[in-house]
Structures are given as C-alpha cells and as structure tokens.
Design an enzyme around this catalytic site. Structure first.
Site, PDB file in Angstrom:
ATOM      1  N   GLY A 282       0.843  -1.191   0.000  1.00 33.50           N
ATOM      2  CA  GLY A 282       0.000   0.000   0.000  1.00 33.50           C
ATOM      3  C   GLY A 282       0.877   1.240   0.000  1.00 33.50           C
ATOM      4  O   GLY A 282       1.136   1.858  -1.033  1.00 33.50           O
ATOM      5  N   ARG A 319      -2.159  10.888  10.783  1.00 37.85           N
ATOM      6  CA  ARG A 319      -0.978  10.097  11.160  1.00 37.85           C
ATOM      7  C   ARG A 319      -0.138  10.724  12.279  1.00 37.85           C
ATOM      8  O   ARG A 319       0.272  10.017  13.200  1.00 37.85           O
ATOM      9  CB  ARG A 319      -0.102   9.804   9.937  1.00 37.85           C
ATOM     10  CG  ARG A 319      -0.844   9.004   8.844  1.00 37.85           C
ATOM     11  CD  ARG A 319       0.089   8.588   7.702  1.00 37.85           C
ATOM     12  NE  ARG A 319       1.079   7.642   8.171  1.00 37.85           N
ATOM     13  CZ  ARG A 319       2.339   7.925   8.383  1.00 37.85           C
ATOM     14  NH1 ARG A 319       2.812   9.124   8.115  1.00 37.85           N
ATOM     15  NH2 ARG A 319       3.158   7.021   8.843  1.00 37.85           N
ATOM     16  N   CYS A 348      -9.875  21.190  18.273  1.00 35.19           N
ATOM     17  CA  CYS A 348      -9.761  21.415  19.715  1.00 35.19           C
ATOM     18  C   CYS A 348      -9.211  20.183  20.424  1.00 35.19           C
ATOM     19  O   CYS A 348      -9.920  19.521  21.196  1.00 35.19           O
ATOM     20  CB  CYS A 348     -11.112  21.828  20.270  1.00 35.19           C
ATOM     21  SG  CYS A 348     -11.714  23.283  19.430  1.00 35.19           S
TER      22      CYS A 348
HETATM   23  C1  LIG Z   1      -2.754  -2.241   5.434  1.00 38.72           C
HETATM   24  C2  LIG Z   1      -2.530  -3.578   4.863  1.00 38.72           C
HETATM   25  C3  LIG Z   1      -1.584  -3.755   3.857  1.00 38.72           C
HETATM   26  C4  LIG Z   1      -0.713  -2.653   3.322  1.00 38.72           C
HETATM   27  O1  LIG Z   1       0.190  -2.143   4.239  1.00 38.72           O
HETATM   28  P1  LIG Z   1       1.254  -1.036   3.773  1.00 38.72           P
HETATM   29  O2  LIG Z   1       2.061  -0.795   4.955  1.00 38.72           O
HETATM   30  O3  LIG Z   1       0.474   0.149   3.338  1.00 38.72           O
HETATM   31  O4  LIG Z   1       2.025  -1.645   2.634  1.00 38.72           O
HETATM   32  C5  LIG Z   1      -1.468  -5.021   3.322  1.00 38.72           C
HETATM   33  N1  LIG Z   1      -2.220  -6.065   3.761  1.00 38.72           N
HETATM   34  C6  LIG Z   1      -3.130  -5.911   4.738  1.00 38.72           C
HETATM   35  C7  LIG Z   1      -3.923  -7.086   5.172  1.00 38.72           C
HETATM   36  C8  LIG Z   1      -3.309  -4.677   5.326  1.00 38.72           C
HETATM   37  O5  LIG Z   1      -4.211  -4.536   6.298  1.00 38.72           O
END
Ligand SMILES: *Cc1c(COP(=O)(O)O)cnc(C)c1O
Length: 396
Positions: A282, A319, A348
């Site tokens: 991701g 984040r 707030c």
């Molecule tokens: C969030 C997630 C990812 C991706 O994680 P990244 O750190 O963004 O690469 C992959 N697999 C599962 C099951 C996730 O929950």
C-alpha cells in the site's frame, strides 16, 4: 536543495518528475487540497514490479482509495486488496474485476461475506476460526464455493510503531499456527463450500528492518508444505504488504536498496515452494505521490514557542496525532529567512499537530505550506471532527 519528488525550482515548490508547480492550486484556493501525481504512482509500481518479477501485486487500497489513483494502479496491472464492502464497491467502480480482488480484515460481516461470495471474489483471507465457519455457512446457503487463504500470525516483531504492528501474538490479526489442526478439520467438513487456496501473512506497516519478515516466511514454509500435502487446491503464498518508506527526507536511493533486500528475502526464501506468490503493498506505492496543501491562518507567538496555525490538521491527516508520525513540511515559497515553530491545526485537541519544532522558510498569514508524503493514509483516514469540511483531492 533536492530531495526526491519535491524540489524548489526558482524558489517555488514543485512535485514529481515533471516538476508541477504546486502554486497552481493557490489560485482560487478555498480549502486544503490533496494533490496527487499519477506519474509518481506509475514509477513506484513499475519499480516494485521490476524488483518482484512473477509476484502478483494486490494494492492495499485502504492506503489511498481515490478513484483515479485506483484506475491508475489497475492500468499498471495491480489487483486490489480490500478490507470492507465499501472498498469492494469502490474497486468495482475503478474497473477491478472480482477475479482481481483479495478480501482481508478481521471483522467481515455476514452481509460483506455474502456479497463477496455472490461477486465471486478471487480470495478471502480468513482471520479467525469463527470467520471460517461463517464463510462456510453462507457459502452453503448460496450454493457457492468460497476460495479462501488462511491469514496466519507468525508472532514476529518488525520493530514498528505498536499501532501498526500486526504480526505479534498480542495483535488481533491472523491466526496462531496452533489453530491449524482445527482449521483443517473445517475444510474437511465443508469440501463443497470451502476451497483452501493458500496462506497469507501481513506483519504490519513501515517495515524498515527485514529480519522479522524473513523469520516469518521461514516459519510459514513448513505450514504451506503441510497444507499442500493435505489439499491439492493449495497453491498461493501471499506475503502481505508493509514495506516502509523514508518520511524524514525522501531518500529514494535508500528505499530502492530496501526494496532490493525485501525482494531478495521474499523471492529467495520462497523460491523452492513452487507457489503462486502474491503481495499486498500500500504505502510504498502511493505515499510519495501526494501532498497536502494548506494555508497559514495565524502566526501565534507565546513566551515559549511559535505556532503556525493552518487550516488543516488531524481531521485531514491523522498520522501525526495517531502514531506520532513524521511528515516533512515545506513552505510553498522558499526564502532565506527561517522560522522555527510547531505547525498546528484548528481542531480542539492538543494532539492536533502536523509537526513539532520545525524549521522552515519564514511564512506569514495567507502563505501556504505543503505537507509531504501524504499520498498514503492521508485522505483515506480523513474525518469531520469539529464538523470540519473534508479537504479536496486533485489528481494530475
Ligand atoms: C494495510 C494492509 C496492507 C498494506 O500495508 P502497507 O504498509 O500500506 O504496505 C497489506 N495487507 C493488509 C492485510 C493490510 O491490512
């Protein structure tokens, strides 16, 4: 000063390989805007595909579920890894077929499972024994064969923030290896409802030290082999996502080295298995592709500190508040005069900050700041606390 995808050109901050001047979005500005550069997304996907030949990539769409970004990833050959029915709908809207989807997540509802089975989703990554039983029951009433992989929790440490570690025995994710005999019995009991495709793991996010990842793969190899002996349908090994990036200072070279190590570990460790390899990246694909543009409202000086109060905050980019995450912050216009300040939002809550004690080019009210590397877990985690409006998104 040069650092990765963000650079000043003639004193103006520009994004991406074609140096898009971000000042363009200050004309007609009326609220914070996420700006994404497709060219960066494409470059990142291609880099990862090149490092992991033969591995099928399922983009973890919770990182950034913007429709145009999803289409771009689909065009580049990615599948989608989803964690809710809402994400399934969005993925379909972006043109992904059910054949290109993996469905993960610990809390799948009956309705979500029913809809996934009706759509013939390629793979459900099961996270618990009761979930497996629920899938079997629903498959039975629908007369469908559910294709599932077992998400296993190998109990290894990847040295990341405790909120984004998912492969430790204290975490809610995946299943303990000791549960395997019981799981096998369920597959034997429901041969017409359940097809075991393979196993999966996801150890968490922001992995930058890979010994835990290697240890996890090694732990799961004998499990895969044992399951393959038991079920002829077993053929997939999904090694998850989680590869980290450098937020402190876009270090693209360092990231590529880490990617190489990651690929060597995954491909090297799993090579003898003869399995179809899958992964679920991701952040690595999209984080650098996006920035958040915000307008300075006030410079507030106390006897202790300077605060730059901006019109974005934890409601648009959670984040920093959630994980004490670091995002580099740039003034849109460079200047030799510098200030040191906390960059804070209007919400707030004292957790509503974007950066503490940052030194940046001097700004005044009406000037703009750019929050870097906001393409992953930015807009997708947005909320409307304090009844604040959502930010805009543009894709270039
Ligand atoms: C969030 C997630 C990812 C991706 O994680 P990244 O750190 O963004 O690469 C992959 N697999 C599962 C099951 C996730 O929950």
């Amino acid at each position: 000063m040069s650092s990765g995808y963000l650079n000043y050109t003639d004193g103006q901050l520009c994004l991406g390989p074609s140096k898009i001047p971000l000042a363009r979005w200050t004309e007609n500005y009326f609220k914070p805007v996420y700006i994404y550069d497709r060219a960066i997304v494409r470059e990142r996907v291609r880099k990862m595909q090149k490092a992991l030949p033969g591995v099928k990539m399922y983009y973890a769409m919770k990182a950034n579920s913007n429709l145009e970004i999803l289409k771009c990833l689909r065009e580049e050959g990615c599948g989608a890894d989803l964690v809710s029915g809402g994400e399934a709908l969005r993925a379909m809207e972006a043109g992904f077929s059910a054949e290109q989807m993996i469905y993960s997540g610990v809390g799948k509802t009956k309705r979500e499972i029913r809809e996934a089975l009706v759509a013939n989703i390629a793979q459900i990554n099961v996270e618990s024994l009761p979930e497996l039983l629920r899938i079997a029951e629903i498959a039975k009433t629908l007369g469908k064969l559910a294709k599932v992989s077992l998400r296993l929790n190998p109990d290894v440490d990847i040295q990341t923030h405790k909120y984004i570690a998912t492969g430790l025995k204290d975490n809610k994710f995946g299943m303990e290896l000791s549960l395997l005999p019981e799981l096998i019995q369920v597959f034997k009991k429901f041969p017409k409802e359940l097809e075991l495709q393979g196993i999966s793991l996801h150890l968490g996010s922001m992995m930058k030290e890979l010994s835990g990842f290697q240890e996890a793969l090694k732990k799961l190899i004998p499990v895969y082999q044992e399951l393959k002996k038991e079920f002829v349908s077993v053929r997939c090994f999904d090694f998850g996502g989680g590869l980290g990036i450098v937020y402190e200072n876009q270090d693209l070279e360092g990231e590529e080295k880490l990617l190489q190590q990651y690929a060597e570990i995954a491909l090297g460790t799993l090579k003898g298995l003869g399995a179809e390899l899958q992964c679920e990246p991701g952040r690595w694909l999209v984080a650098h592709s996006g920035v958040l543009l915000t307008e300075v409202q006030y410079l507030k000086k106390t006897s202790h500190k300077n605060f730059v109060v901006v019109d974005t905050g934890m409601h648009h980019l959670l984040r920093p508040a959630l994980y004490s995450a670091f995002h580099k912050i740039w003034a849109l216009k460079d200047s030799s005069a510098k200030i040191k300040a906390d960059i804070v939002g209007p919400i707030c809550e004292s957790a509503d900050f974007l950066g503490h004690d940052r030194e940046l080019a001097s700004v005044k009210d009406g000037d703009f700041l750019v929050i870097a590397d906001a393409g992953a877990y930015g807009f997708s985690m947005m909320n409307t606390y304090n009844l604040q409006e959502p930010p805009l998104e543009v894709v270039v």
